[in-house]
Design a protein around this motif. Structure first.
Motif, PDB file in Angstrom:
ATOM      1  N   HIS A  21       0.895  -1.276  -0.039  1.00 39.70           N
ATOM      2  CA  HIS A  21      -0.028  -0.093  -0.112  1.00 39.70           C
ATOM      3  C   HIS A  21       0.900   1.149   0.153  1.00 39.70           C
ATOM      4  N   VAL A  22       0.492   2.203  -0.690  1.00 36.20           N
ATOM      5  CA  VAL A  22       1.344   3.442  -0.823  1.00 36.20           C
ATOM      6  C   VAL A  22       0.623   4.718  -0.563  1.00 36.20           C
ATOM      7  N   PHE A  23       1.452   5.461   0.381  1.00 39.00           N
ATOM      8  CA  PHE A  23       1.107   6.813   0.791  1.00 39.00           C
ATOM      9  C   PHE A  23       2.361   7.711   0.021  1.00 39.00           C
ATOM     10  N   VAL A  24       1.824   8.498  -1.183  1.00 37.85           N
ATOM     11  CA  VAL A  24       3.024   9.354  -1.479  1.00 37.85           C
ATOM     12  C   VAL A  24       2.729  10.660  -1.497  1.00 37.85           C
ATOM     13  N   GLU A  25       3.986  11.444  -1.270  1.00 36.82           N
ATOM     14  CA  GLU A  25       3.444  13.002  -0.996  1.00 36.82           C
ATOM     15  C   GLU A  25       3.137  13.421  -2.431  1.00 36.82           C
ATOM     16  N   LYS A  26       2.532  14.718  -2.313  1.00 33.93           N
ATOM     17  CA  LYS A  26       1.980  15.330  -3.317  1.00 33.93           C
ATOM     18  C   LYS A  26       2.893  15.864  -4.399  1.00 33.93           C
ATOM     19  N   PRO A  27       2.765  16.238  -5.783  1.00 34.82           N
ATOM     20  CA  PRO A  27       2.042  15.178  -6.461  1.00 34.82           C
ATOM     21  C   PRO A  27       2.462  13.952  -6.728  1.00 34.82           C
ATOM     22  N   PRO A  28       1.741  12.618  -6.883  1.00 33.89           N
ATOM     23  CA  PRO A  28       2.476  11.821  -6.796  1.00 33.89           C
ATOM     24  C   PRO A  28       3.163  11.494  -8.287  1.00 33.89           C
ATOM     25  N   ALA A  29       2.708  12.106  -9.257  1.00 28.29           N
ATOM     26  CA  ALA A  29       3.439  11.834 -10.669  1.00 28.29           C
ATOM     27  C   ALA A  29       3.138  13.584 -11.468  1.00 28.29           C
ATOM     28  N   MET A  30       4.090  13.685 -12.197  1.00 30.75           N
ATOM     29  CA  MET A  30       4.261  14.974 -12.929  1.00 30.75           C
ATOM     30  C   MET A  30       3.508  15.062 -14.287  1.00 30.75           C
ATOM     31  N   ARG A  31       2.942  13.674 -14.376  1.00 26.27           N
ATOM     32  CA  ARG A  31       2.131  13.800 -15.752  1.00 26.27           C
ATOM     33  C   ARG A  31       0.648  12.880 -15.534  1.00 26.27           C
ATOM     34  N   ALA A  32      -0.270  13.321 -16.229  1.00 23.73           N
ATOM     35  CA  ALA A  32      -1.774  12.821 -15.910  1.00 23.73           C
ATOM     36  C   ALA A  32      -1.688  11.398 -16.414  1.00 23.73           C
ATOM     37  N   ASP A  33      -0.909  10.915 -17.421  1.00 22.93           N
ATOM     38  CA  ASP A  33      -0.853   9.534 -17.791  1.00 22.93           C
ATOM     39  C   ASP A  33      -0.095   8.743 -16.937  1.00 22.93           C
ATOM     40  N   GLU A  34       0.866   9.175 -16.361  1.00 22.82           N
ATOM     41  CA  GLU A  34       1.477   8.507 -15.090  1.00 22.82           C
ATOM     42  C   GLU A  34       0.843   8.218 -13.871  1.00 22.82           C
ATOM     43  N   MET A  35       0.034   9.188 -13.569  1.00 21.65           N
ATOM     44  CA  MET A  35      -0.795   9.089 -12.478  1.00 21.65           C
ATOM     45  C   MET A  35      -1.880   8.176 -12.641  1.00 21.65           C
ATOM     46  N   ALA A  36      -2.318   8.180 -13.927  1.00 22.94           N
ATOM     47  CA  ALA A  36      -3.555   7.271 -14.326  1.00 22.94           C
ATOM     48  C   ALA A  36      -2.994   5.732 -14.353  1.00 22.94           C
ATOM     49  N   GLU A  37      -1.854   5.526 -14.691  1.00 20.18           N
ATOM     50  CA  GLU A  37      -1.055   4.369 -14.442  1.00 20.18           C
ATOM     51  C   GLU A  37      -0.785   3.872 -12.921  1.00 20.18           C
ATOM     52  N   LEU A  38      -0.365   4.813 -12.317  1.00 19.93           N
ATOM     53  CA  LEU A  38      -0.426   4.386 -10.824  1.00 19.93           C
ATOM     54  C   LEU A  38      -1.798   3.844 -10.313  1.00 19.93           C
ATOM     55  N   VAL A  39      -2.865   4.711 -10.739  1.00 22.56           N
ATOM     56  CA  VAL A  39      -4.428   4.446 -10.244  1.00 22.56           C
ATOM     57  C   VAL A  39      -4.623   3.076 -10.578  1.00 22.56           C
ATOM     58  N   ARG A  40      -4.350   2.736 -11.909  1.00 23.65           N
ATOM     59  CA  ARG A  40      -4.731   1.392 -12.823  1.00 23.65           C
ATOM     60  C   ARG A  40      -3.857   0.420 -11.892  1.00 23.65           C
ATOM     61  N   ILE A  41      -2.857   0.623 -11.333  1.00 23.47           N
ATOM     62  CA  ILE A  41      -1.920  -0.507 -10.789  1.00 23.47           C
ATOM     63  C   ILE A  41      -2.393  -0.937  -9.318  1.00 23.47           C
ATOM     64  N   ALA A  42      -2.945   0.084  -8.804  1.00 23.18           N
ATOM     65  CA  ALA A  42      -3.478   0.163  -7.471  1.00 23.18           C
ATOM     66  C   ALA A  42      -4.714  -0.673  -7.599  1.00 23.18           C
ATOM     67  N   GLU A  43      -5.384  -0.357  -8.505  1.00 19.88           N
ATOM     68  CA  GLU A  43      -6.827  -0.933  -8.716  1.00 19.88           C
ATOM     69  C   GLU A  43      -6.611  -2.452  -8.951  1.00 19.88           C
ATOM     70  N   GLU A  44      -5.709  -2.389  -9.744  1.00 18.98           N
ATOM     71  CA  GLU A  44      -5.607  -3.969 -10.360  1.00 18.98           C
ATOM     72  C   GLU A  44      -5.222  -4.974  -8.983  1.00 18.98           C
ATOM     73  N   ARG A  45      -4.231  -4.187  -8.168  1.00 16.71           N
ATOM     74  CA  ARG A  45      -3.691  -5.231  -7.173  1.00 16.71           C
ATOM     75  C   ARG A  45      -4.454  -5.002  -5.833  1.00 16.71           C
ATOM     76  N   ASN A  46      -5.477  -4.306  -5.893  1.00 16.00           N
ATOM     77  CA  ASN A  46      -6.469  -3.662  -4.614  1.00 16.00           C
ATOM     78  C   ASN A  46      -5.409  -3.247  -3.503  1.00 16.00           C
ATOM     79  N   ARG A  47      -4.728  -2.312  -3.868  1.00 15.51           N
ATOM     80  CA  ARG A  47      -3.692  -1.561  -2.761  1.00 15.51           C
ATOM     81  C   ARG A  47      -4.287  -0.105  -2.778  1.00 15.51           C
ATOM     82  N   VAL A  48      -4.085   0.325  -1.640  1.00 18.13           N
ATOM     83  CA  VAL A  48      -4.115   1.676  -1.436  1.00 18.13           C
ATOM     84  C   VAL A  48      -3.277   2.749  -2.238  1.00 18.13           C
TER      85      VAL A  48
END
Ligand SMILES: NC(=O)c1ccc[n+]([C@@H]2O[C@H](COP(=O)([O-])OP(=O)(O)OC[C@H]3O[C@@H](n4cnc5c(N)ncnc54)[C@H](O)[C@@H]3O)[C@@H](O)[C@H]2O)c1
Length: 324
Positions: free
Chosen positions: A90-117
């Protein structure tokens, strides 16, 4: 009693030291990680129970670590958060977690896929004053919200690797999106880099939302005023969150335009009481960390991660406008 969540933290700089104090108090601080041996040694003396490493891989390899806190410089967030999610943490990451929206979307996708926070460090959302502001908006007490504006100015830390938009604006944007509950259809930014080429010190942003609400931000570290303020103008009342105030964090103004029946369409102004509701003195960082741990323990609906994506998306739009 349920066992404390085992946490490893990467990044032990100025802000990381605040975070790690809270992690230690509400979780089981298992690992300290920093690429600087000097920082690591300094923090290891304070937290002798935690193991230390300069290698993020070594922290991730410990199967007993459930959650990772990332408080390294912004350009490293995406890669470290991704690596931690892929190691099923599970990951708490300081703001902003990514500097590009496509990279942030990728993080969101991986977290959902693996059921991680995946929780971005939008600290202000946990500020009792901002919670009160949200309560005032949601209860309808202010009437329809028309416009919101933020002031985050100071003659403060002059950054050379991230501009005022990314360094300061992320706080106000997270709160404005939270209060309004929409993503803007239009996002404009103007600013200038006076001190370091390519790094804007002063930025003005304008947002327009599909409902017609508008928002404005003034972000600057070249300013005589130290301001950390958000103003919400409603049709019936107006409210101000002022983080520089010690006691009156929130002020509600019973001021509004009105059209009395006998005024034949003319607008008048009504001014009534001005009051400050009591705001708890709880440390926002503590509340934020407790929220993260409760998501780890009880499961997440992914809302925090999606809110983080919305903020990065708006930051990206504003950056395009700034560059244009
Ligand atoms: N939420 C808030 O209010 C708030 C306030 C200040 C800072 N921050 C954020 O916190 C983060 C850290 O800020 P700071 O002021 O502590 O920065 P800092 O430069 O003082 O500290 C960063 C630390 O990370 C270490 N580091 C760098 N790369 C690393 C890596 N790959 N692995 C492990 N360690 C690494 C550095 O050695 C340093 O000790 C930033 O993202 C900043 O935006 C948030």
């Amino acid at each position: 009693m349920e066992a404390l969540v085992r946490v490893g933290q990467a990044g032990l700089g100025a802000w990381g030291a605040n975070l790690v104090r809270n992690v230690d108090e509400v979780a089981d601080l298992a690992w300290l990680c920093d690429s600087s041996q000097t920082r690591l040694d300094a923090l290891a003396r304070r937290y002798p129970g935690a193991r230390t490493t300069t290698s993020f891989d070594e922290l991730l390899a410990d199967q007993s670590v459930e959650a990772v806190v990332v408080a390294t410089p912004v350009p490293t967030h995406y890669a470290l958060a991704r690596q931690a999610l892929e190691a099923d943490k599970h990951v708490f990451v300081e703001k902003p977690p990514a500097m590009r929206a496509d990279e942030m979307a990728e993080l969101v996708r991986i977290a959902e896929e693996r059921n991680r926070v995946l929780m971005p460090g939008h600290l202000l959302l946990y500020h009792p004053g901002v919670r009160k502001l949200k309560e005032l908006v949601d209860s309808g007490d202010l009437g329809e919200v028309l416009c919101v504006y933020g002031n985050r100015q100071n003659l403060g830390t002059i950054r050379t690797n991230e501009n005022a938009l990314w360094s300061l604006g992320v706080h106000d944007l997270s709160v404005i999106l939270h209060l309004i509950g929409e993503e803007p259809g239009e996002a404009w930014a103007h600013g200038n880099a006076f001190l370091t080429p390519g790094v804007e010190d002063v930025v003005f942003c304008y947002l327009r939302f599909p409902s017609g609400k508008i928002a404005h931000l003034h972000l600057s570290w070249l300013d005589p005023h130290k301001m950390r303020k958000l103003t919400v103008v409603g049709r019936d009342k107006m409210a101000v969150f002022d983080d520089m105030e010690l006691e009156r964090k929130i002020t509600v103004y019973e001021k509004a335009p009105e059209q009395p029946a006998q005024s034949y369409g003319e607008w008048r102004t009504r001014t009534g009481d001005i009051f400050s509701p009591k705001i708890a003195n709880d440390e926002p960082l503590r509340l934020e960390m407790q929220h993260f741990l409760s998501l780890v323990r009880n499961g997440t609906d992914g809302a925090a991660a999606r809110d983080g994506l919305a903020v990065v998306r708006v930051l990206e739009q504003l950056t395009e406008s700034l560059r244009a």
